[in-house]
Design a protein around this motif. Structure first.
Motif, PDB file in Angstrom:
ATOM      1  N   UNK A 137      30.586  29.377  34.709  1.00 58.27           N
ATOM      2  CA  UNK A 137      29.223  29.671  35.140  1.00 58.27           C
ATOM      3  C   UNK A 137      28.275  28.521  34.796  1.00 58.27           C
ATOM      4  N   UNK A 138      28.482  27.931  33.623  1.00 58.23           N
ATOM      5  CA  UNK A 138      27.642  26.805  33.225  1.00 58.23           C
ATOM      6  C   UNK A 138      27.819  25.637  34.191  1.00 58.23           C
ATOM      7  N   UNK A 139      29.066  25.375  34.577  1.00 54.44           N
ATOM      8  CA  UNK A 139      29.336  24.299  35.538  1.00 54.44           C
ATOM      9  C   UNK A 139      28.667  24.598  36.868  1.00 54.44           C
ATOM     10  N   UNK A 140      28.756  25.846  37.305  1.00 55.35           N
ATOM     11  CA  UNK A 140      28.164  26.219  38.601  1.00 55.35           C
ATOM     12  C   UNK A 140      26.654  26.027  38.587  1.00 55.35           C
ATOM     13  N   UNK A 173      40.545  38.111  25.036  1.00 53.60           N
ATOM     14  CA  UNK A 173      39.139  38.354  25.377  1.00 53.60           C
ATOM     15  C   UNK A 173      38.203  37.186  25.078  1.00 53.60           C
ATOM     16  N   UNK A 174      38.291  36.622  23.883  1.00 52.37           N
ATOM     17  CA  UNK A 174      37.386  35.525  23.529  1.00 52.37           C
ATOM     18  C   UNK A 174      37.699  34.277  24.349  1.00 52.37           C
ATOM     19  N   UNK A 175      38.977  34.029  24.606  1.00 54.90           N
ATOM     20  CA  UNK A 175      39.360  32.889  25.438  1.00 54.90           C
ATOM     21  C   UNK A 175      38.798  33.040  26.847  1.00 54.90           C
ATOM     22  N   UNK A 176      38.928  34.241  27.392  1.00 52.76           N
ATOM     23  CA  UNK A 176      38.416  34.506  28.737  1.00 52.76           C
ATOM     24  C   UNK A 176      36.897  34.364  28.772  1.00 52.76           C
ATOM     25  N   UNK A 177      36.256  34.794  27.701  1.00 52.50           N
ATOM     26  CA  UNK A 177      34.799  34.668  27.610  1.00 52.50           C
ATOM     27  C   UNK A 177      34.392  33.197  27.631  1.00 52.50           C
ATOM     28  N   UNK A 215      40.707  32.750  45.581  1.00 55.18           N
ATOM     29  CA  UNK A 215      39.775  32.447  44.486  1.00 55.18           C
ATOM     30  C   UNK A 215      39.659  33.637  43.532  1.00 55.18           C
ATOM     31  N   UNK A 216      39.454  34.812  44.107  1.00 54.38           N
ATOM     32  CA  UNK A 216      39.251  36.011  43.293  1.00 54.38           C
ATOM     33  C   UNK A 216      40.504  36.382  42.507  1.00 54.38           C
ATOM     34  N   UNK A 217      41.655  36.374  43.170  1.00 56.08           N
ATOM     35  CA  UNK A 217      42.892  36.762  42.497  1.00 56.08           C
ATOM     36  C   UNK A 217      43.272  35.762  41.406  1.00 56.08           C
ATOM     37  N   UNK A 218      43.031  34.484  41.652  1.00 54.62           N
ATOM     38  CA  UNK A 218      43.311  33.472  40.626  1.00 54.62           C
ATOM     39  C   UNK A 218      42.415  33.691  39.413  1.00 54.62           C
ATOM     40  N   UNK A 219      41.155  33.963  39.676  1.00 56.59           N
ATOM     41  CA  UNK A 219      40.194  34.235  38.597  1.00 56.59           C
ATOM     42  C   UNK A 219      40.632  35.450  37.783  1.00 56.59           C
ATOM     43  N   UNK A 278      33.778  39.962  36.503  1.00 53.32           N
ATOM     44  CA  UNK A 278      34.780  40.005  37.567  1.00 53.32           C
ATOM     45  C   UNK A 278      34.297  40.849  38.739  1.00 53.32           C
ATOM     46  N   UNK A 279      33.702  41.991  38.430  1.00 57.44           N
ATOM     47  CA  UNK A 279      33.218  42.878  39.484  1.00 57.44           C
ATOM     48  C   UNK A 279      32.075  42.238  40.269  1.00 57.44           C
ATOM     49  N   UNK A 280      31.195  41.536  39.573  1.00 56.88           N
ATOM     50  CA  UNK A 280      30.075  40.885  40.267  1.00 56.88           C
ATOM     51  C   UNK A 280      30.588  39.793  41.201  1.00 56.88           C
ATOM     52  N   UNK A 281      31.634  39.083  40.784  1.00 55.52           N
ATOM     53  CA  UNK A 281      32.244  38.058  41.624  1.00 55.52           C
ATOM     54  C   UNK A 281      32.850  38.698  42.868  1.00 55.52           C
ATOM     55  N   UNK A 282      33.543  39.805  42.678  1.00 56.11           N
ATOM     56  CA  UNK A 282      34.158  40.500  43.806  1.00 56.11           C
ATOM     57  C   UNK A 282      33.096  41.049  44.761  1.00 56.11           C
ATOM     58  N   UNK A 283      32.035  41.615  44.215  1.00 53.67           N
ATOM     59  CA  UNK A 283      30.958  42.150  45.056  1.00 53.67           C
ATOM     60  C   UNK A 283      30.306  41.046  45.886  1.00 53.67           C
ATOM     61  N   UNK A 284      30.107  39.895  45.260  1.00 50.15           N
ATOM     62  CA  UNK A 284      29.499  38.764  45.966  1.00 50.15           C
ATOM     63  C   UNK A 284      30.389  38.306  47.118  1.00 50.15           C
TER      64      UNK A 284
END
Length: 258
Positions: A235-238, A224-228, A211-215, A57-63
């Protein structure tokens, strides 16, 4: 809002770094998921997964913050990025993905898993331990999706108005006054484009925030496992879309976006 070759190169390098990081992080997340499947679920497992979720999440926000800073100096480059494949560019919505695509991805992930669980159960009477959604989670995700679509449609409408009112009409009026064969980028044109890009970058920042807030909300609703599982799928799709797009460009004789 001026454009320069150095800023374009910086944007391109930032995107390449981001995609490289996606691949590295994807490997790390898949390893964690596989490890979780082979060990008993414990609070330590959840803590480790939560740390990875926070990192993603933090890496997405930083980007997002970094590219917004660049976009304020060279806005158009992010709406039609030369560093993306033609296919990637064709899928963009206000310089990125549609926030509602997160829900489509998640439902596809759940549907695919349900199908595999049912098939396996019919074969051997066993099923994988995929965490199912609770009724409260379904309600929360549905509510989030509804809110997201409303905000997404507002931004889509604003972008259409921007193209018509701030771009099409003013530029058409300027173009009508010019005499060829040389149609120079005069001061009136520069000022008009600057106003257009100023409005565009504001929309991009709003879209990025959605985008960020929805994520973030999706990750918060899920276990946790569901979110993982969700983040791995995203990421795989991207990474796949990037790879498929580059391959398509090569098939059509276009050079790699280096």
């Amino acid at each position: 809002m001026g454009s320069s070759s150095s800023e374009r190169v910086e944007g391109q390098n930032m995107y390449k770094e981001w995609m490289s990081f996606q691949e590295q992080e994807l490997t790390e997340l898949i390893h964690s998921l596989n490890l979780n499947k082979t060990t008993a679920t414990t609070s330590d497992n959840d803590a480790e997964i939560n740390a990875l979720l926070d990192k993603a999440t933090q890496s997405f926000q930083d980007y997002i913050e970094r590219r917004n800073r660049l976009a304020r100096r060279d806005t158009s480059a992010f709406f039609s990025p030369r560093w993306c494949s033609s296919f990637e560019s064709s899928m963009l919505w206000i310089a990125g993905c549609r926030p509602s695509s997160f829900f489509n991805l998640f439902y596809a992930l759940c549907g695919s898993d349900i199908d595999s669980r049912l098939s396996q159960f019919l074969q051997d009477g066993k099923s994988d331990e995929f965490p199912q959604l609770s009724p409260s989670q379904l309600v929360a995700i549905d509510n989030l999706q509804r809110r997201t679509i409303v905000e997404e449609e507002k931004l889509t409408s604003q972008f259409a108005s921007l193209q018509q009112d701030k771009a099409d009409v003013p530029l058409a009026l300027i173009a009508r006054k010019l005499e060829g064969p040389q149609y120079e980028l005069n001061e009136d044109v520069r000022e008009t484009i600057a106003e257009i890009e100023k409005a565009m970058v504001c929309l991009m920042e709003e879209a990025d925030n959605l985008r960020l807030e929805t994520f973030k909300e999706m990750v918060k609703i899920l276990k946790p496992v569901q979110a993982l599982e969700f983040i791995i799928a995203a990421k795989k799709l991207r990474v796949c879309v990037r790879s498929w797009g580059e391959e398509r460009d090569r098939e059509h004789g276009q050079e790699d976006k280096e």
